[in-house]
Design an enzyme around this catalytic site. Structure first.
Site, PDB file in Angstrom:
ATOM      1  N   TYR A  23      51.711  36.911  32.116  1.00 22.67           N
ATOM      2  CA  TYR A  23      52.374  36.910  33.423  1.00 22.67           C
ATOM      3  C   TYR A  23      53.770  37.537  33.351  1.00 22.67           C
ATOM      4  O   TYR A  23      54.224  38.132  34.333  1.00 22.67           O
ATOM      5  CB  TYR A  23      52.396  35.497  34.033  1.00 22.67           C
TER       6      TYR A  23
ATOM      7  N   ASN B  18      46.529  38.619  46.565  1.00 24.45           N
ATOM      8  CA  ASN B  18      47.442  39.274  45.626  1.00 24.45           C
ATOM      9  C   ASN B  18      48.652  38.407  45.320  1.00 24.45           C
ATOM     10  O   ASN B  18      49.221  37.775  46.207  1.00 24.45           O
ATOM     11  CB  ASN B  18      47.900  40.621  46.191  1.00 24.45           C
TER      12      ASN B  18
ATOM     13  N   HIS C  80      46.462  32.889  46.299  1.00 31.58           N
ATOM     14  CA  HIS C  80      46.380  32.764  44.828  1.00 31.58           C
ATOM     15  C   HIS C  80      47.758  32.665  44.178  1.00 31.58           C
ATOM     16  O   HIS C  80      47.886  32.874  42.979  1.00 31.58           O
ATOM     17  CB  HIS C  80      45.578  33.939  44.243  1.00 31.58           C
TER      18      HIS C  80
ATOM     19  N   CYS D  56      57.612  23.920  38.060  1.00 31.07           N
ATOM     20  CA  CYS D  56      57.798  23.006  36.934  1.00 31.07           C
ATOM     21  C   CYS D  56      56.567  22.115  36.802  1.00 31.07           C
ATOM     22  O   CYS D  56      56.106  21.523  37.779  1.00 31.07           O
ATOM     23  CB  CYS D  56      59.047  22.154  37.153  1.00 31.07           C
TER      24      CYS D  56
ATOM     25  N   CYS E 283      62.170  23.766  32.477  1.00 32.35           N
ATOM     26  CA  CYS E 283      62.889  23.420  33.715  1.00 32.35           C
ATOM     27  C   CYS E 283      64.322  22.991  33.404  1.00 32.35           C
ATOM     28  O   CYS E 283      64.548  22.147  32.520  1.00 32.35           O
ATOM     29  CB  CYS E 283      62.141  22.283  34.393  1.00 32.35           C
TER      30      CYS E 283
ATOM     31  N   GLY F 202      40.486  46.221  50.216  1.00 34.20           N
ATOM     32  CA  GLY F 202      40.751  46.298  48.774  1.00 34.20           C
ATOM     33  C   GLY F 202      40.367  45.074  47.977  1.00 34.20           C
ATOM     34  O   GLY F 202      41.076  44.690  47.058  1.00 34.20           O
TER      35      GLY F 202
ATOM     36  N   SER G 142      36.946  43.123  45.966  1.00 30.97           N
ATOM     37  CA  SER G 142      35.567  43.308  45.503  1.00 30.97           C
ATOM     38  C   SER G 142      34.618  42.266  46.080  1.00 30.97           C
ATOM     39  O   SER G 142      33.403  42.375  45.904  1.00 30.97           O
ATOM     40  CB  SER G 142      35.524  43.267  43.974  1.00 30.97           C
TER      41      SER G 142
ATOM     42  N   ALA H 182      42.699  52.576  50.686  1.00 34.37           N
ATOM     43  CA  ALA H 182      43.381  51.834  51.759  1.00 34.37           C
ATOM     44  C   ALA H 182      44.575  52.608  52.303  1.00 34.37           C
ATOM     45  O   ALA H 182      44.806  52.638  53.513  1.00 34.37           O
ATOM     46  CB  ALA H 182      43.827  50.475  51.232  1.00 34.37           C
TER      47      ALA H 182
HETATM   48  P1  OAD Z   1      39.176  43.253  42.184  1.00 32.21           P
HETATM   49  O1  OAD Z   1      39.816  43.950  41.042  1.00 32.21           O
HETATM   50  O2  OAD Z   1      38.021  42.365  41.913  1.00 32.21           O
HETATM   51  O3  OAD Z   1      38.673  44.325  43.254  1.00 32.21           O
HETATM   52  C1  OAD Z   1      39.511  45.333  43.730  1.00 32.21           C
HETATM   53  C2  OAD Z   1      38.722  46.169  44.714  1.00 32.21           C
HETATM   54  O4  OAD Z   1      39.601  47.138  45.253  1.00 32.21           O
HETATM   55  C3  OAD Z   1      37.539  46.917  44.106  1.00 32.21           C
HETATM   56  O5  OAD Z   1      36.378  46.665  44.890  1.00 32.21           O
HETATM   57  C4  OAD Z   1      37.930  48.392  44.198  1.00 32.21           C
HETATM   58  O6  OAD Z   1      36.850  49.239  44.533  1.00 32.21           O
HETATM   59  C5  OAD Z   1      38.913  48.372  45.351  1.00 32.21           C
HETATM   60  N1  OAD Z   1      39.947  49.416  45.289  1.00 32.21           N
HETATM   61  C6  OAD Z   1      40.547  50.000  44.224  1.00 32.21           C
HETATM   62  N2  OAD Z   1      41.465  50.892  44.595  1.00 32.21           N
HETATM   63  C7  OAD Z   1      41.459  50.893  45.959  1.00 32.21           C
HETATM   64  C8  OAD Z   1      42.192  51.606  46.952  1.00 32.21           C
HETATM   65  N3  OAD Z   1      43.127  52.488  46.634  1.00 32.21           N
HETATM   66  N4  OAD Z   1      41.912  51.324  48.249  1.00 32.21           N
HETATM   67  C9  OAD Z   1      40.956  50.435  48.597  1.00 32.21           C
HETATM   68  N5  OAD Z   1      40.232  49.736  47.701  1.00 32.21           N
HETATM   69  C10 OAD Z   1      40.484  49.953  46.402  1.00 32.21           C
HETATM   70  O7  OAD Z   1      40.344  42.506  42.972  1.00 32.21           O
HETATM   71  P2  OAD Z   1      40.258  41.272  43.982  1.00 32.21           P
HETATM   72  O8  OAD Z   1      39.036  41.363  44.834  1.00 32.21           O
HETATM   73  O9  OAD Z   1      41.561  41.150  44.636  1.00 32.21           O
HETATM   74  O10 OAD Z   1      42.321  35.994  41.100  1.00 32.21           O
HETATM   75  O11 OAD Z   1      40.089  40.080  42.970  1.00 32.21           O
HETATM   76  C11 OAD Z   1      40.054  38.781  43.461  1.00 32.21           C
HETATM   77  C12 OAD Z   1      40.700  37.827  42.492  1.00 32.21           C
HETATM   78  O12 OAD Z   1      40.141  38.013  41.195  1.00 32.21           O
HETATM   79  C13 OAD Z   1      42.177  38.059  42.256  1.00 32.21           C
HETATM   80  O13 OAD Z   1      43.000  37.484  43.242  1.00 32.21           O
HETATM   81  C14 OAD Z   1      42.399  37.410  40.932  1.00 32.21           C
HETATM   82  C15 OAD Z   1      41.201  37.978  40.204  1.00 32.21           C
HETATM   83  O14 OAD Z   1      40.752  37.293  39.116  1.00 32.21           O
HETATM   84  C16 OAD Z   1      43.076  35.175  40.358  1.00 32.21           C
HETATM   85  O15 OAD Z   1      43.841  35.579  39.493  1.00 32.21           O
HETATM   86  C17 OAD Z   1      42.880  33.745  40.714  1.00 32.21           C
END
Ligand code: OAD
Length: 239
Positions: free
Chosen positions: A61, A98, A115, A123, A142, A180, A182, A224
């Site tokens: 992180y 995000n 998230h 803390c 902390c 954006g 998945s 996007a």
């Molecule tokens: P992912 O990495 O699973 O998916 C990102 C999506 O964005 C994919 O389907 C890509 O095709 C798409 N993508 C990439 N570039 C793009 C662009 N320029 N414009 C539009 N789409 C684009 O990310 P999330 O769905 O956000 O959770 O993942 C969900 C959660 O999984 C996150 O919040 C995180 C992760 O593990 C935690 O950390 C709890």
């Protein structure tokens, strides 16, 4: 671009994921070059990992936190901020998976970070939440109670934040827009079909077809930053 119904009385809920920040230079999680192809999520993004090896979790992180000041919101973040500013109070809800602060920096006033947020730490003893992007070192504690700090992030196996507010916004909206993401991580991924089952039209903008594409009424495939601004401008022209 196929017309999406939108008017002055539309209530809109937007769900964003890592793809909206990709054009700003923030890594997505899945797919080629995604964070989960470089890191084992069970070693860096679960409560068990933090209990076992907090240093390794902080290292992951701290890298993400250090990157934040080096990236800027892109045209897609700005488009959503313009839309919020133009819509009536309460008609626009932005839910994001995000943990970056790019929606906030683009000027969106009310962002539901379901998230968590990289720019906050919490803390593990007294629960105090502090907003900071300072370099806190490899294993921060902390100042008030001495307990270990953790990133203010929802890890796998933990409950996402603001679910009550999100549930109301999703059930009440006329239009649900996913950008954006998945569509693989629940409960976020299920919001689209929940909105649809409550009568909303659903719209998706994504580079690849998301897993929940079957629940999307209007799917626009591409970046996007290129597809969202004209869609938003078209909606703004109808307000
Ligand atoms: P992912 O990495 O699973 O998916 C990102 C999506 O964005 C994919 O389907 C890509 O095709 C798409 N993508 C990439 N570039 C793009 C662009 N320029 N414009 C539009 N789409 C684009 O990310 P999330 O769905 O956000 O959770 O993942 C969900 C959660 O999984 C996150 O919040 C995180 C992760 O593990 C935690 O950390 C709890």
């Amino acid at each position: 671009m196929e017309a999406v119904p939108f008017s002055t009385s539309t209530r809109l809920a937007v769900m964003t994921g890592a793809g909206i920040s990709a054009e700003s230079g923030v890594s997505t999680f899945r797919g080629k070059g995604g964070l989960w192809s470089k890191y084992n999520l069970y070693e860096v993004a679960t409560p068990e990992a933090f209990a076992r090896d907090p240093r390794m979790v902080w290292e992951f992180y701290n890298l993400r936190r250090a990157q934040l000041p080096t990236v800027e919101p892109n045209a897609a973040h700005h488009a959503l901020a313009r839309l919020e500013a133009a819509m009536p109070d309460g008609a626009f809800t932005l839910i994001t998976q995000n943990v970056d602060d790019l929606h906030d920096r683009a000027g969106t006033k009310h962002v539901l970070h379901m998230h968590g947020e990289l720019a906050k730490v919490r803390c593990t003893g007294c629960g105090t939440i502090t907003e900071t992007l300072d370099d806190l070192g490899p294993l921060p504690h902390c100042d008030s109670c001495g307990a270990m700090l953790r990133p203010h992030i929802v890890w796998f196996g933990e409950m996402p934040m603001f679910l009550d507010k999100i549930d109301v916004a999703v059930r009440d909206c006329h239009l649900f827009l996913a950008v954006g993401t998945s569509g693989t991580v629940y409960p976020a991924a299920g919001m689209l079909s929940l909105a649809k089952s409550c009568g909303a039209r659903t719209v998706g903008i994504n580079l690849d077809e998301p897993d929940n594409v079957d629940s999307i009424d209007h799917f626009f495939q591409g970046k996007a930053g290129e597809l969202l601004p004209p869609l938003v401008d078209e909606w703004l022209s109808r307000l």
